[in-house]
Design a protein around this motif. Structure first.
Motif, PDB file in Angstrom:
ATOM      1  N   GLN A 149       0.800  -1.221   0.000  1.00  0.00           N
ATOM      2  CA  GLN A 149       0.000   0.000   0.000  1.00  0.00           C
ATOM      3  C   GLN A 149       0.837   1.278   0.000  1.00  0.00           C
ATOM      4  O   GLN A 149       0.304   2.374  -0.175  1.00  0.00           O
ATOM      5  N   LEU A 150       2.145   1.164   0.198  1.00  0.00           N
ATOM      6  CA  LEU A 150       2.979   2.356   0.397  1.00  0.00           C
ATOM      7  C   LEU A 150       3.022   3.257  -0.827  1.00  0.00           C
ATOM      8  O   LEU A 150       3.124   4.480  -0.694  1.00  0.00           O
ATOM      9  N   GLU A 151       2.946   2.688  -2.011  1.00  0.00           N
ATOM     10  CA  GLU A 151       3.059   3.490  -3.231  1.00  0.00           C
ATOM     11  C   GLU A 151       2.014   4.601  -3.277  1.00  0.00           C
ATOM     12  O   GLU A 151       2.269   5.688  -3.796  1.00  0.00           O
ATOM     13  N   GLY A 152       0.824   4.338  -2.732  1.00  0.00           N
ATOM     14  CA  GLY A 152      -0.250   5.319  -2.820  1.00  0.00           C
ATOM     15  C   GLY A 152      -0.323   6.277  -1.649  1.00  0.00           C
ATOM     16  O   GLY A 152      -1.256   7.079  -1.566  1.00  0.00           O
ATOM     17  N   MET A 153       0.639   6.215  -0.744  1.00  0.00           N
ATOM     18  CA  MET A 153       0.613   7.083   0.440  1.00  0.00           C
ATOM     19  C   MET A 153       1.436   8.341   0.229  1.00  0.00           C
ATOM     20  O   MET A 153       2.436   8.341  -0.499  1.00  0.00           O
ATOM     21  N   ASN A 154       1.025   9.419   0.880  1.00  0.00           N
ATOM     22  CA  ASN A 154       1.838  10.630   0.894  1.00  0.00           C
ATOM     23  C   ASN A 154       3.144  10.356   1.622  1.00  0.00           C
ATOM     24  O   ASN A 154       3.205   9.493   2.508  1.00  0.00           O
ATOM     25  N   GLN A 155       4.188  11.113   1.264  1.00  0.00           N
ATOM     26  CA  GLN A 155       5.498  10.943   1.877  1.00  0.00           C
ATOM     27  C   GLN A 155       6.042  12.293   2.320  1.00  0.00           C
ATOM     28  O   GLN A 155       5.703  13.324   1.752  1.00  0.00           O
ATOM     29  N   THR A 156       6.885  12.238   3.334  1.00  0.00           N
ATOM     30  CA  THR A 156       7.648  13.408   3.756  1.00  0.00           C
ATOM     31  C   THR A 156       9.118  13.022   3.816  1.00  0.00           C
ATOM     32  O   THR A 156       9.461  11.977   4.366  1.00  0.00           O
ATOM     33  N   THR A 157       9.965  13.845   3.223  1.00  0.00           N
ATOM     34  CA  THR A 157      11.415  13.656   3.313  1.00  0.00           C
ATOM     35  C   THR A 157      12.015  14.852   4.031  1.00  0.00           C
ATOM     36  O   THR A 157      11.831  15.993   3.598  1.00  0.00           O
ATOM     37  N   ARG A 158      12.698  14.597   5.134  1.00  0.00           N
ATOM     38  CA  ARG A 158      13.287  15.673   5.928  1.00  0.00           C
ATOM     39  C   ARG A 158      14.612  16.130   5.323  1.00  0.00           C
ATOM     40  O   ARG A 158      15.171  15.501   4.430  1.00  0.00           O
ATOM     41  N   GLU A 159      15.106  17.243   5.840  1.00  0.00           N
ATOM     42  CA  GLU A 159      16.346  17.821   5.315  1.00  0.00           C
ATOM     43  C   GLU A 159      17.529  16.865   5.460  1.00  0.00           C
ATOM     44  O   GLU A 159      18.469  16.905   4.665  1.00  0.00           O
ATOM     45  N   ASP A 160      17.505  16.018   6.509  1.00  0.00           N
ATOM     46  CA  ASP A 160      18.624  15.094   6.716  1.00  0.00           C
ATOM     47  C   ASP A 160      18.489  13.819   5.884  1.00  0.00           C
ATOM     48  O   ASP A 160      19.295  12.903   6.012  1.00  0.00           O
ATOM     49  N   GLY A 161      17.465  13.761   5.032  1.00  0.00           N
ATOM     50  CA  GLY A 161      17.290  12.611   4.160  1.00  0.00           C
ATOM     51  C   GLY A 161      16.356  11.546   4.690  1.00  0.00           C
ATOM     52  O   GLY A 161      15.985  10.626   3.955  1.00  0.00           O
ATOM     53  N   ARG A 162      15.964  11.645   5.958  1.00  0.00           N
ATOM     54  CA  ARG A 162      15.041  10.651   6.515  1.00  0.00           C
ATOM     55  C   ARG A 162      13.665  10.805   5.877  1.00  0.00           C
ATOM     56  O   ARG A 162      13.175  11.911   5.694  1.00  0.00           O
ATOM     57  N   MET A 163      13.043   9.687   5.576  1.00  0.00           N
ATOM     58  CA  MET A 163      11.757   9.704   4.898  1.00  0.00           C
ATOM     59  C   MET A 163      10.747   8.850   5.645  1.00  0.00           C
ATOM     60  O   MET A 163      11.100   7.851   6.262  1.00  0.00           O
ATOM     61  N   TYR A 164       9.488   9.276   5.609  1.00  0.00           N
ATOM     62  CA  TYR A 164       8.425   8.436   6.158  1.00  0.00           C
ATOM     63  C   TYR A 164       7.164   8.607   5.328  1.00  0.00           C
ATOM     64  O   TYR A 164       6.967   9.591   4.618  1.00  0.00           O
ATOM     65  N   TRP A 165       6.311   7.561   5.399  1.00  0.00           N
ATOM     66  CA  TRP A 165       5.023   7.589   4.747  1.00  0.00           C
ATOM     67  C   TRP A 165       3.945   8.028   5.732  1.00  0.00           C
ATOM     68  O   TRP A 165       4.033   7.760   6.931  1.00  0.00           O
TER      69      TRP A 165
END
Length: 402
Positions: A350-366
């Protein structure tokens, strides 16, 4: 009945015991290099919560029972394991044929720490003896000189005499010193947060460094703060809202994070028939089966379509679950009475269809968004992707939907 079996069947009985009493239940009841008790005691330590590890360490320092130093050695090695080291326990009592270290801790970057545990610094510790352990390990090819160091763990914070001894020796750049209390605080930081970068920096603090420049310590403090902020969503703007969702969630200022993970984990363990041990703020595992879960929680957000819940699901959490033989991503929706227990393969799909945030340090979450619409539980995703019905994966009140 083994000590672990006693813990599983009657944990409250064990919680009330001192560590010396607990050792009495393990194997032949005595710690020794040729006894059966150590393996049971170490297996038990791997399963208990961090607050009991701290209690047992204090028991060793305050009660001074027979073999308290041996018990403390095992406890310190368990703390090292919880900090992400691969631990090879040492002998309780050295012999001429064996190298007398208390433990070898290997970090993921292959740096090896030779550990020496002391209940007190009331006497002069022979630094040369510990250095000899390291030299012998290097000669035997078990560690390398360039990627190894010594860590002395002392039971009391008053270590001035020992610090002066280390500074005045030729091994000053090979040795680090820490008190049990500080070591326990590092364990608590590690288990209260959920960040591989924090874990890495904690391990780095234990390796000898020249601290004219304090960037490394500042990085650790900054990283812990950032991890805490990840517990709740940033204020959601239009680009992060669920597209075409009826009554989409209103923007919210950052609020104090909710915290009922442990209550959720207790219910999840009972539902899956496993014993879950805390590994970080949101990652838990069953030592027997290898099963792992993540467990994030959210407060309720009301909208026109019903109740909604927001969660962050991080890349490193996905990687952790992918390495387990079986795994679930779990989400506590407003309280421990409503939990989504999503199989790993499902959440991954299901991850492909979720919004994402990528922080300045490169860390990403859905952004995982779950809504209750009437009697149905729905996972919302971006426009153009289906919104799966996860009602059958919900644990509501005392029943698991099927």
């Amino acid at each position: 009945m083994t000590l672990v079996q006693i813990w599983k069947e009657n944990p409250e009985q064990i919680r009330a015991k001192r560590v010396d009493q607990i050792i009495g239940f393990a194997g032949d009841g005595k710690l020794g290099d040729n006894n059966s008790a150590p393996s049971e005691f170490r297996d038990f330590l791997a399963r208990v919560p961090g607050e009991l590890i701290a209690k047992y360490a204090n028991d060793c320092l305050e009660s001074a029972f027979k073999d308290s130093g041996l018990a403390l050695q095992d406890i310190v090695n368990e703390i090292a394991t919880r900090l992400g080291f691969t631990v090879e326990p040492g002998r309780y009592r050295g012999t001429k044929a064996d190298i007398g270290h208390d433990g070898i801790w290997t970090a993921p970057n292959n740096h090896a720490i030779v550990a020496e545990v002391k209940t007190t610094d009331a006497y002069r510790l022979p630094i040369e003896t510990v250095a000899t352990y390291r030299r012998r390990l290097i000669k035997a090819g078990r560690i390398t000189e360039d990627h190894s160091s010594i860590l002395i763990i002392v039971g009391r914070e008053d270590t001035g005499e020992l610090e002066a001894q280390i500074r005045g020796s030729r091994y000053a750049w090979d040795v680090r010193l820490i008190s049990i209390d500080a070591f326990l605080r590092l364990m608590k930081i590690r288990q209260d947060l959920d960040s591989p970068s924090v874990e890495e920096r904690i391990r780095a603090v234990l390796i000898p460094r020249e601290y004219t420049r304090v960037d490394e310590i500042i990085d650790l403090v900054f990283s812990t703060t950032e991890d805490i902020l990840d517990e709740v969503p940033d204020e959601l703007g239009e680009e992060n809202e669920v597209e075409s969702a009826p009554g989409a969630k209103e923007s919210k200022d950052r609020e104090k994070p909710v915290s009922f993970n442990l209550a959720c984990v207790e219910r999840i363990g009972k539902s899956l028939h496993v014993e879950l041990t805390k590994q970080s703020r949101v990652i838990f595992g069953d030592l027997d089966s290898g099963l792992k879960i993540t467990c994030a929680v959210s407060k309720e957000y009301k909208n026109a379509g019903g109740l909604g819940y927001w969660f962050a699901f991080h890349q490193h959490q996905l990687e952790t679950l992918s390495e387990a033989p079986s795994a679930y991503a779990c989400f506590g929706c407003g309280s421990p009475e409503r939990i989504a227990i999503l199989p790993f393969n499902f959440i991954k799909s299901q991850l492909e269809g979720m919004n994402q945030t990528t922080r300045e340090d490169g860390r990403m979450y859905w952004h995982v968004q779950i809504h209750k619409e009437g009697e149905r539980w729905i996972m919302h995703r971006r426009k153009g992707f289906d919104w799966p019905d996860i009602t059958s994966m919900m644990l509501v009140n005392n029943e698991r939907a099927t």
